[in-house]
Motif scaffolding. Structure first.
Motif, short mmCIF file in Angstrom:
data_model
loop_
_atom_site.label_atom_id
_atom_site.label_comp_id
_atom_site.label_asym_id
_atom_site.label_seq_id
_atom_site.Cartn_x
_atom_site.Cartn_y
_atom_site.Cartn_z
N SER A 78 -8.42 6.99 -5.60
CA SER A 78 -7.10 7.17 -6.17
C SER A 78 -5.91 6.72 -5.33
CB SER A 78 -6.88 8.60 -6.63
OG SER A 78 -7.30 9.56 -5.74
N GLY A 79 -5.58 5.46 -5.50
CA GLY A 79 -4.35 4.94 -4.96
C GLY A 79 -4.34 4.63 -3.48
N SER A 80 -5.47 4.55 -2.84
CA SER A 80 -5.50 4.18 -1.42
C SER A 80 -5.30 2.67 -1.28
CB SER A 80 -6.83 4.58 -0.79
OG SER A 80 -6.93 5.99 -0.73
N CYS A 81 -4.89 2.25 -0.07
CA CYS A 81 -4.65 0.84 0.18
C CYS A 81 -5.07 0.49 1.60
CB CYS A 81 -3.16 0.52 -0.01
SG CYS A 81 -2.78 -1.23 0.19
N ILE A 82 -5.81 -0.60 1.74
CA ILE A 82 -6.13 -1.15 3.05
C ILE A 82 -5.41 -2.49 3.13
CG2 ILE A 82 -7.93 -1.94 4.62
CD1 ILE A 82 -9.90 -0.13 3.16
N SER A 83 -4.50 -2.62 4.11
CA SER A 83 -3.70 -3.83 4.20
C SER A 83 -3.50 -4.26 5.65
CB SER A 83 -2.33 -3.62 3.53
OG SER A 83 -1.60 -2.61 4.20
N ASN A 84 -3.14 -5.52 5.82
CA ASN A 84 -2.87 -6.08 7.14
C ASN A 84 -4.02 -5.84 8.13
OD1 ASN A 84 -0.30 -7.01 6.33
ND2 ASN A 84 0.51 -4.96 6.63
N CYS A 85 -5.24 -5.96 7.65
CA CYS A 85 -6.43 -5.85 8.49
C CYS A 85 -7.19 -7.17 8.40
CB CYS A 85 -7.34 -4.71 8.00
SG CYS A 85 -6.61 -3.07 8.10
N GLY A 86 -7.93 -7.51 9.44
CA GLY A 86 -8.75 -8.71 9.39
C GLY A 86 -9.84 -8.60 8.33
N LEU A 87 -10.44 -7.42 8.21
CA LEU A 87 -11.49 -7.14 7.24
C LEU A 87 -11.23 -5.77 6.64
CD1 LEU A 87 -14.27 -7.63 5.88
CD2 LEU A 87 -15.32 -6.74 7.97
N SER A 125 -3.24 -3.36 19.67
CA SER A 125 -4.63 -2.93 19.81
C SER A 125 -5.53 -3.55 18.74
CB SER A 125 -4.72 -1.41 19.70
OG SER A 125 -4.03 -0.81 20.75
N VAL A 126 -6.84 -3.59 19.04
CA VAL A 126 -7.84 -3.97 18.06
C VAL A 126 -8.76 -2.77 17.86
CG1 VAL A 126 -7.79 -6.41 18.65
CG2 VAL A 126 -9.43 -4.93 19.80
N GLY A 127 -9.36 -2.67 16.67
CA GLY A 127 -10.26 -1.55 16.42
C GLY A 127 -10.39 -1.28 14.94
N TYR A 128 -10.93 -0.11 14.64
CA TYR A 128 -11.26 0.29 13.27
C TYR A 128 -10.33 1.42 12.82
CZ TYR A 128 -15.53 -1.98 14.85
OH TYR A 128 -16.43 -2.87 15.37
N ILE A 132 -3.04 5.67 8.32
CA ILE A 132 -3.94 5.48 9.45
C ILE A 132 -3.73 4.07 9.98
CG2 ILE A 132 -6.36 5.34 10.15
CD1 ILE A 132 -6.93 7.33 7.81
N CYS A 133 -3.42 3.94 11.28
CA CYS A 133 -3.20 2.62 11.85
C CYS A 133 -3.43 2.64 13.36
CB CYS A 133 -1.80 2.12 11.54
SG CYS A 133 -0.48 3.13 12.25
N LEU A 134 -3.48 1.43 13.93
CA LEU A 134 -3.56 1.28 15.37
C LEU A 134 -2.18 0.97 15.91
CD1 LEU A 134 -6.79 -0.87 15.65
CD2 LEU A 134 -6.52 1.50 16.38
N ASP A 135 -1.93 1.34 17.16
CA ASP A 135 -0.64 1.02 17.75
C ASP A 135 -0.54 -0.47 18.04
OD1 ASP A 135 -2.07 0.64 20.08
OD2 ASP A 135 -1.27 2.37 21.11
N GLY A 136 0.65 -0.95 18.22
CA GLY A 136 1.02 -2.33 18.52
C GLY A 136 -0.03 -3.40 18.57
N HIS A 159 -3.82 0.49 7.77
CA HIS A 159 -3.27 -0.83 8.07
C HIS A 159 -3.25 -1.11 9.57
CE1 HIS A 159 0.98 0.38 9.24
NE2 HIS A 159 0.48 1.51 8.76
N ARG A 160 -3.01 -2.37 9.92
CA ARG A 160 -2.93 -2.84 11.32
C ARG A 160 -4.21 -2.55 12.11
NH1 ARG A 160 2.47 -0.25 12.39
NH2 ARG A 160 1.33 0.77 14.06
N CYS A 161 -5.37 -2.78 11.49
CA CYS A 161 -6.66 -2.59 12.16
C CYS A 161 -7.47 -3.88 12.06
CB CYS A 161 -7.46 -1.47 11.48
SG CYS A 161 -6.65 0.14 11.50
#
Length: 146
Positions: A96-105, A46-49, A40-44, A78-80
């Motif tokens: 189980s094994g999820s990752c949140i990365s490259n996000c401000g928060l 963009s800002v958002g959740y 799950i990510c945002l394009d180029g 990522h990228r959110c």
């Protein structure tokens, strides 16, 4: 609703900061949503959740335990601006094994009725890992006893 084995890219917003849940890739407003083995990510630029869990704003909170729910497993967000946001009684389980990365928060819980439960197997690689507003709760589970 269940999502398995897919990549979801959202548009977000071109504004300086997200302006609301409409700037999310996925917004769970009622019932339960299960997301497994996804990206799950945002394009180029963009800002958002990434994932927002909370009802369409209503004057009253749902009864305890009856707000919208999301369960996320083996998924990369990522990228959110914010990886996951829970509000107005929303409940989130990162498992189980999820990752949140490259996000401000990584995770934000916005009020006393909101709860995010994070498994010991989740990685949070963000500028800021967690914010709890107005008594929102982000609970980290410890590893199971061996």
């Amino acid at each position: 609703v269940e999502f398995h084995n897919l990549e979801i890219v959202g548009n977000g917003s071109e504004a300086a900061a997200p302006t609301g849940a409409k700037d999310s890739v996925i917004h769970v407003t009622q019932g339960e949503c299960r997301i497994t083995d996804a990206v799950i990510c945002l394009d180029g630029s963009s800002v958002g959740y990434g994932v927002v869990v909370g009802p369409v704003p209503a004057p009253l909170l749902p009864p305890p335990g009856q707000g919208p729910r999301a369960v996320i497993q083996q998924t990369r967000i990522h990228r959110c601006s914010v990886g996951c946001l829970v509000y107005l009684g929303g409940q989130l389980r990162l498992d189980s094994g999820s990752c949140i990365s490259n996000c401000g928060l990584g995770i934000s819980a916005c009020d006393e009725a909101s709860l995010a439960v994070v498994s010991h197997t989740v990685c949070l690689e963000c500028e800021r890992r967690v914010e709890e507003f107005a008594r929102g709760i982000v609970r980290f589970e410890t590893s199971p006893a061996s």
